[in-house]
Scaffold this motif. Structure first.
Motif, PDB file in Angstrom:
ATOM      1  N   SER A   3       0.842  -1.182   0.000  1.00  0.00           N
ATOM      2  CA  SER A   3       0.000   0.000   0.000  1.00  0.00           C
ATOM      3  C   SER A   3       0.888   1.245   0.000  1.00  0.00           C
ATOM      4  N   PRO A   4       0.302   2.420  -0.288  1.00  0.00           N
ATOM      5  CA  PRO A   4       1.104   3.652  -0.251  1.00  0.00           C
ATOM      6  C   PRO A   4       1.719   3.915   1.119  1.00  0.00           C
ATOM      7  N   GLN A   5       1.128   3.337   2.170  1.00  0.00           N
ATOM      8  CA  GLN A   5       1.673   3.527   3.521  1.00  0.00           C
ATOM      9  C   GLN A   5       2.808   2.559   3.834  1.00  0.00           C
ATOM     10  N   GLY A   6       3.082   1.637   2.920  1.00  0.00           N
ATOM     11  CA  GLY A   6       4.102   0.630   3.154  1.00  0.00           C
ATOM     12  C   GLY A   6       5.506   1.147   2.898  1.00  0.00           C
ATOM     13  N   SER A   8       9.216   1.801   1.238  1.00  0.00           N
ATOM     14  CA  SER A   8       9.732   2.009  -0.110  1.00  0.00           C
ATOM     15  C   SER A   8      10.720   0.895  -0.465  1.00  0.00           C
ATOM     16  N   LYS A  30       5.885   0.293   9.516  1.00  0.00           N
ATOM     17  CA  LYS A  30       5.086   0.105   8.299  1.00  0.00           C
ATOM     18  C   LYS A  30       4.731  -1.358   8.054  1.00  0.00           C
ATOM     19  N   HIS A  33       1.345  -2.615   6.830  1.00  0.00           N
ATOM     20  CA  HIS A  33       0.944  -2.201   5.487  1.00  0.00           C
ATOM     21  C   HIS A  33       1.711  -2.966   4.423  1.00  0.00           C
ATOM     22  N   THR A  34       2.249  -4.121   4.800  1.00  0.00           N
ATOM     23  CA  THR A  34       2.970  -4.979   3.862  1.00  0.00           C
ATOM     24  C   THR A  34       2.272  -6.334   3.762  1.00  0.00           C
ATOM     25  N   ARG A  93       4.959  -1.602  18.622  1.00  0.00           N
ATOM     26  CA  ARG A  93       3.703  -1.503  17.866  1.00  0.00           C
ATOM     27  C   ARG A  93       2.634  -2.403  18.467  1.00  0.00           C
TER      28      ARG A  93
END
Length: 236
Positions: A3-6, A8, A30, A33-34, A93
């Motif tokens: 996702s875009p939040q994941g 780079s 992150k 979000h993977t 987390r």
């Protein structure tokens, strides 16, 4: 896949070139979000298979990561649940997401428990242990469980030989072996080092009575066999 939040690509490369512990510390913010986070469908299928065996007392999530396993431990267990992992970042987390649980930083190959739990679960962690390390892991879980306690974890069926997933997993494992041969510290993450027959043999050697149940909600392969099974190892 991300996702875009994941993370780079650069962040993933840095993580992969670190130790396992440092890599997950970096990935923790992150991680959820993977595609590495255990899917909710797997958690739900596992909970459905375990529900008839409960209710349980206290629960333990082995290699808990960000705490996804608490999603099934809370409704299945009547006592307080505990998650254990060696990554400070992942535990931070998990602690924020589930403040009512206990969280412990420890090496799961040397779990510091003795007959404290009635149910132990683990999701997606076996690839982080070399085959020679599994006996210590399973012995520690066996020791942590009370008599008649259950250790449960899903394990996927291997992809058909020659299929795209087969070549993808083979390529990933080969790349990791090359990386670990030329770079230190090693990053242990393999997809093809924990076949079901070997895992069952190691569990039996650790003192468990072992069965498996198909997680049919996760689908079947072309030959009709289940895509995923739940391993149920009971301390007898």
């Amino acid at each position: 896949m991300f996702s875009p939040q994941g993370p780079s690509l650069r962040e993933l490369v840095v993580q992969a070139m670190s130790s396992v512990e440092r890599g997950y510390d970096l990935l923790a913010p992150k991680f959820d979000h993977t595609p590495f986070r255990i899917p909710d469908s797997v958690l739900d299928a596992t909970a459905d298979a375990l529900r008839p065996l409960g209710p349980f007392g206290r629960g333990l999530d082995v290699c808990c990561g960000t705490g996804a396993g608490m999603r099934i431990l809370k409704p299945l267990c009547q006592g307080r649940n505990t998650g254990v992992d060696f990554s400070t970042g992942m535990l931070a987390r998990a602690r924020r997401a589930h403040p009512d649980a206990e969280w412990l930083q420890a090496d799961v190959r040397a779990l510091p428990f003795a007959e404290d739990f009635d149910l132990a679960v683990s999701f997606g962690a076996l690839g982080h242990f070399l085959p020679a390390e599994r006996p210590a892991l399973f012995a520690g879980v066996h020791r942590a469980l009370r008599p008649d306690g259950v250790f449960a974890f899903p394990i996927g069926a291997p992809p058909p030989i020659g299929s795209r997933p087969y070549w993808a997993l083979l390529g990933f494992d080969l790349a990791m072996r090359v990386r670990n041969a030329v770079w230190r510290p090693p990053f242990v993450m393999y997809y093809r080092t924990c076949p079901l027959h070997a895992v069952l043999a190691d569990l039996t050697a650790a003192g468990f009575s072992v069965t498996t149940v198909p997680l049919t909600a996760l689908g079947r392969r072309d030959d009709g066999s289940p895509r995923c099974r739940l391993v149920l190892a009971r301390r007898t």
